[in-house]
Design an enzyme around this catalytic site. Structure first.
Site, mmCIF file in Angstrom:
data_model
loop_
_atom_site.group_PDB
_atom_site.id
_atom_site.type_symbol
_atom_site.label_atom_id
_atom_site.label_comp_id
_atom_site.label_asym_id
_atom_site.label_seq_id
_atom_site.Cartn_x
_atom_site.Cartn_y
_atom_site.Cartn_z
ATOM 1 N N GLY A 20 23.227 32.936 142.334
ATOM 2 C CA GLY A 20 23.268 31.525 142.735
ATOM 3 C C GLY A 20 23.633 31.267 144.182
ATOM 4 O O GLY A 20 24.095 30.173 144.510
ATOM 5 N N HIS A 114 10.771 32.685 147.302
ATOM 6 C CA HIS A 114 10.382 34.053 146.935
ATOM 7 C C HIS A 114 10.690 34.987 148.119
ATOM 8 O O HIS A 114 10.383 34.664 149.262
ATOM 9 C CB HIS A 114 8.885 34.082 146.604
ATOM 10 C CG HIS A 114 8.429 35.420 146.142
ATOM 11 N ND1 HIS A 114 8.687 35.894 144.872
ATOM 12 C CD2 HIS A 114 7.763 36.410 146.777
ATOM 13 C CE1 HIS A 114 8.185 37.117 144.743
ATOM 14 N NE2 HIS A 114 7.619 37.450 145.890
HETATM 15 C C1 GRF Z 1 16.668 35.596 145.994
HETATM 16 O O1 GRF Z 1 16.306 36.659 146.832
HETATM 17 C C2 GRF Z 1 15.440 34.857 145.531
HETATM 18 O O2 GRF Z 1 14.463 34.741 146.508
HETATM 19 C C3 GRF Z 1 14.971 35.764 144.435
HETATM 20 O O3 GRF Z 1 16.153 36.151 143.762
HETATM 21 C C4 GRF Z 1 17.250 36.103 144.685
HETATM 22 C C5 GRF Z 1 18.259 35.169 144.092
HETATM 23 O O4 GRF Z 1 19.425 35.137 144.799
HETATM 24 N N1 GRF Z 1 13.965 35.156 143.611
HETATM 25 P P1 GRF Z 1 20.544 34.053 144.472
HETATM 26 O O5 GRF Z 1 20.747 34.032 142.964
HETATM 27 O O6 GRF Z 1 20.088 32.737 145.002
HETATM 28 O O7 GRF Z 1 21.768 34.561 145.184
#
Ligand code: GRF
Length: 192
Positions: A20, A114
Site C-alpha cells: 500500500g 503498472h
Molecule cells: C507497485 O510496484 C505497483 O506498480 C505494482 O505493485 C506494486 C505495489 O506496491 N502493481 P504498493 O503496494 O503500492 O507499495
C-alpha cells in the site's frame, strides 16, 4: 473523463492487495489543496494486505472483498460502490483481475499503475523481465483499465535508467519511487 470543476472533490476508491505504498502516497496527495480527488474507500481482496493499516491511520473506510465469479456478488459490489458515489477507482498494487462487466460498469473510471514502460512487460515480474532482456530503461505507467490485461489507454509514463549493476530488487525500489511521483501527476492530468 468528466473534468474536475469547482470545489467538490471526486470520490475515489483505491484497490490494493499488498503493502500500500501507492495508497499512502495517494492519500497524502488527496489531502493537498490541488488534488481533484478525495479517497473515501479502500478495497482489498485479502485481509493480509499490509496497506489496510492506512484505513485506521487516515480514517478511511475499508472493505475486504472476497471476489467470486458470481454475478450476484458483483452486482452487489457495484451497487455498494455506486451508493458510496465512487467516481474514480485507482488500482494500486491490486493483484486480482476485474471482470469485463465490472470494467464496463465503470467505463473510463478505473485507472491502474503498472511497474514497466507499457506496452512492454505486462503482467507480473516486470523488473526481472526487463533485466533479463538487457533493457537500458524501465519505468512505470498509469493507464485506463480495459478488459485486456495492462492494455488500456496510457495516461502517463515515467522512465528511469537501468544501471549495469541493477538487480530486480534495486530496480523495483527505483521504479516504486517514480510511481509515487507518477500516480498523482497522472490524476492531475486526467482532471486538468
Ligand atoms: C507497485 O510496484 C505497483 O506498480 C505494482 O505493485 C506494486 C505495489 O506496491 N502493481 P504498493 O503496494 O503500492 O507499495
Amino acid at each position: 473523463m468528466k473534468k474536475f470543476i469547482g470545489t467538490k472533490k471526486i470520490k475515489t476508491a483505491v484497490f490494493i492487495s499488498g503493502k500500500g505504498s501507492n495508497l499512502r502516497n495517494l492519500i497524502k496527495f488527496s489531502k493537498t489543496k490541488i488534488s481533484p480527488i478525495s479517497i473515501v474507500l479502500i478495497i482489498s481482496n485479502t485481509k493480509k494486505a499490509k496497506g489496510l493499516k492506512y484505513s485506521n491511520k487516515y480514517n478511511i473506510k475499508k472493505k475486504i472483498i472476497n471476489f467470486t465469479n458470481s454475478k450476484f456478488f458483483e452486482k452487489n459490489f457495484i451497487n455498494f460502490l455506486n451508493k458510496k458515489k465512487i467516481k474514480l477507482i485507482c488500482l494500486a498494487g491490486y493483484m486480482k483481475i476485474l471482470s469485463s462487466d465490472f470494467i464496463k460498469n465503470f467505463n473510463g473510471k478505473i485507472i491502474n499503475i503498472h511497474p514497466s514502460l507499457l506496452p512492454k512487460y505486462k503482467g507480473i515480474n516486470t523488473h526481472k523481465k526487463a533485466i533479463n532482456n538487457n533493457e537500458k530503461f524501465s519505468g512505470c505507467t498509469v493507464h485506463y483499465v480495459s478488459s485486456k490485461l495492462d492494455s488500456g489507454r496510457i495516461i502517463m509514463q515515467k522512465k528511469i535508467k537501468i544501471s549495469k549493476k541493477e538487480t530486480h530488487k534495486s530496480l523495483a525500489k527505483k521504479v516504486l519511487k517514480k510511481e509515487h511521483e507518477l500516480y498523482p501527476a497522472a490524476i492531475m492530468k486526467i482532471f486538468s
